[in-house]
Design a protein around this motif. Structure first.
Motif, mmCIF file in Angstrom:
data_model
loop_
_atom_site.group_PDB
_atom_site.id
_atom_site.type_symbol
_atom_site.label_atom_id
_atom_site.label_comp_id
_atom_site.label_asym_id
_atom_site.label_seq_id
_atom_site.Cartn_x
_atom_site.Cartn_y
_atom_site.Cartn_z
ATOM 1 N N UNK A 140 0.811 -1.207 0.000
ATOM 2 C CA UNK A 140 0.000 0.000 0.000
ATOM 3 C C UNK A 140 0.849 1.263 0.000
ATOM 4 N N UNK A 141 2.165 1.080 -0.080
ATOM 5 C CA UNK A 141 3.057 2.222 0.049
ATOM 6 C C UNK A 141 3.252 3.045 -1.200
ATOM 7 N N UNK A 142 3.101 2.450 -2.366
ATOM 8 C CA UNK A 142 3.396 3.181 -3.594
ATOM 9 C C UNK A 142 2.286 4.125 -4.000
ATOM 10 N N UNK A 143 1.031 3.781 -3.716
ATOM 11 C CA UNK A 143 -0.081 4.563 -4.230
ATOM 12 C C UNK A 143 -1.137 4.856 -3.174
ATOM 13 N N UNK A 144 -1.587 3.845 -2.453
ATOM 14 C CA UNK A 144 -2.729 4.020 -1.545
ATOM 15 C C UNK A 144 -2.431 5.006 -0.425
ATOM 16 N N UNK A 145 -1.373 4.767 0.334
ATOM 17 C CA UNK A 145 -1.085 5.614 1.498
ATOM 18 C C UNK A 145 -0.712 7.037 1.089
ATOM 19 N N UNK A 146 0.136 7.262 0.076
ATOM 20 C CA UNK A 146 0.374 8.644 -0.335
ATOM 21 C C UNK A 146 -0.911 9.374 -0.730
ATOM 22 N N UNK A 147 -1.829 8.668 -1.413
ATOM 23 C CA UNK A 147 -3.094 9.292 -1.783
ATOM 24 C C UNK A 147 -3.941 9.636 -0.572
ATOM 25 N N UNK A 148 -3.965 8.746 0.414
ATOM 26 C CA UNK A 148 -4.739 9.003 1.629
ATOM 27 C C UNK A 148 -4.193 10.214 2.384
ATOM 28 N N UNK A 149 -2.893 10.254 2.557
ATOM 29 C CA UNK A 149 -2.305 11.359 3.321
ATOM 30 C C UNK A 149 -2.489 12.676 2.577
ATOM 31 N N UNK A 150 -2.367 12.640 1.261
ATOM 32 C CA UNK A 150 -2.588 13.860 0.466
ATOM 33 C C UNK A 150 -4.009 14.377 0.668
ATOM 34 N N UNK A 151 -4.986 13.482 0.618
ATOM 35 C CA UNK A 151 -6.385 13.894 0.792
ATOM 36 C C UNK A 151 -6.636 14.398 2.212
ATOM 37 N N UNK A 152 -6.066 13.728 3.206
ATOM 38 C CA UNK A 152 -6.271 14.130 4.594
ATOM 39 C C UNK A 152 -5.669 15.507 4.859
ATOM 40 N N UNK A 153 -4.499 15.763 4.324
ATOM 41 C CA UNK A 153 -3.824 17.021 4.627
ATOM 42 C C UNK A 153 -4.416 18.213 3.888
ATOM 43 N N UNK A 154 -5.351 17.966 3.021
ATOM 44 C CA UNK A 154 -6.065 19.095 2.420
ATOM 45 C C UNK A 154 -6.796 19.885 3.492
#
Length: 317
Positions: free
Chosen positions: A123-137
């Protein structure tokens, strides 16, 4: 007999030192304040404590240590050589404590705090970076300490207090943990590009019963899922190679060393074909877990709420 007496004396001295340290800690700041001001009254005013409290604390400190830390000269005091030696260590200790207090307060701050977050390698290449990006908005200042590991290791990290939350599979069922299912991920049978099955789009897993498999090591969640699915298909996989990371397994498949059941890759991998498995239903559940009864800091509570709001939409489509 001599050895026994020596050991007993050592244990006695160790106990005395532990007792002294326990009693010392509350008095260190008082000692440093008096040393800084070289005057008990001014130190008491600065620290907003009664002068009698300060005087008693310093006197007890000297009594516990068995040395004079100050030379009294009327209303003023001056450090003795022993006091100067002791003060240097006390100031370092108090500074370390202050830094530690500032750090834990900062980590718990709702706006700029920190979340210790674990997740699976896949989940490190795509899922988690996408989640953190959305959360930090909505939470741009919150920081993350990220840990990639396999499921059981992350659950132990929760129990040791090293992680606040983790994304894992299978979703754990343990009395000391709370876990919530968030999504499911289809698994594919990955075969070499020149394999006899490579031209197929779909396959029943039983058709791969005679194949050699490459899998994750025993103890990994995906390994248990692979073994269970093969058992449902009526066979036990013949395992030629075991690894610790899904993309390494894809490389082994591309090299013609076997086939594997894997989640979709973040990016296309040359040299392999990925087949949908029609039977049994080949999926792995993804869930979030945390330690039961563990109080959340505001940033952890916010990220937990965000993850739970993504049920059914956790994984990229």
């Amino acid at each position: 007999m001599v050895h026994q007496q020596s050991s007993q004396e050592w244990l006695s001295r160790t106990g005395d030192v532990e007792d002294i340290v326990t009693n010392l800690v509350p008095r260190l700041a008082y000692f440093a304040g008096v040393a800084r001001n070289e005057h008990v009254t001014r130190a008491a005013q600065e620290m907003r404590v009664p002068q009698s409290t300060l005087s008693r604390a310093v006197a007890r400190l000297e009594e516990d240590l068995g040395v004079d830390l100050f030379a009294r000269r009327g209303r003023t005091v001056a450090l003795t050589p022993a006091g100067r030696t002791f003060l240097a260590s006390v100031e370092r200790a108090l500074a370390d404590l202050e830094r530690a207090a500032e750090e834990v307060r900062a980590d718990a701050d709702a706006a700029v705090g920190k979340v210790a977050f674990g997740f699976l390698h896949t989940m490190g290449a795509e899922t988690v970076p996408g989640l953190i990006h959305a959360f930090r908005a909505d939470h741009p200042g919150i920081r993350f300490s990220l840990v990639q590991n396999y499921g059981e290791a992350m659950l132990e990290g929760l129990r040791r207090g090293e992680l606040d939350l983790c994304l894992t599979s299978p979703v754990p069922d343990a009395p000391d943990l709370v876990a919530r299912r968030l999504d499911e991920q289809k698994l594919r049978l990955v075969v070499p590009a020149d394999h006899r099955l490579a031209s197929r789009r779909r396959i029943r897993l039983s058709e791969a019963a005679e194949e050699t498999f490459v899998t994750l090591e025993t103890g990994y969640g995906l390994r248990r899922i692979t073994d269970d699915l093969c058992a449902q298909a009526g066979f036990r996989p013949r395992v030629a190679f075991e690894g610790e990371e899904a993309e390494t397994l894809r490389g082994l498949v591309a090299a013609g060393l076997g086939v594997a059941l894997l989640p979709p890759p973040a990016f296309p991998r040359p040299g392999v074909a990925e087949l949908a498995v029609t039977a049994p239903r080949a999926v792995r559940e993804i869930g979030v877990a945390w330690l039961d009864g563990h109080p959340d800091t505001p940033p952890v509570a916010a990220f937990k709420k965000f993850l739970l709001s993504r049920r059914g939409h956790l994984l990229p489509t």
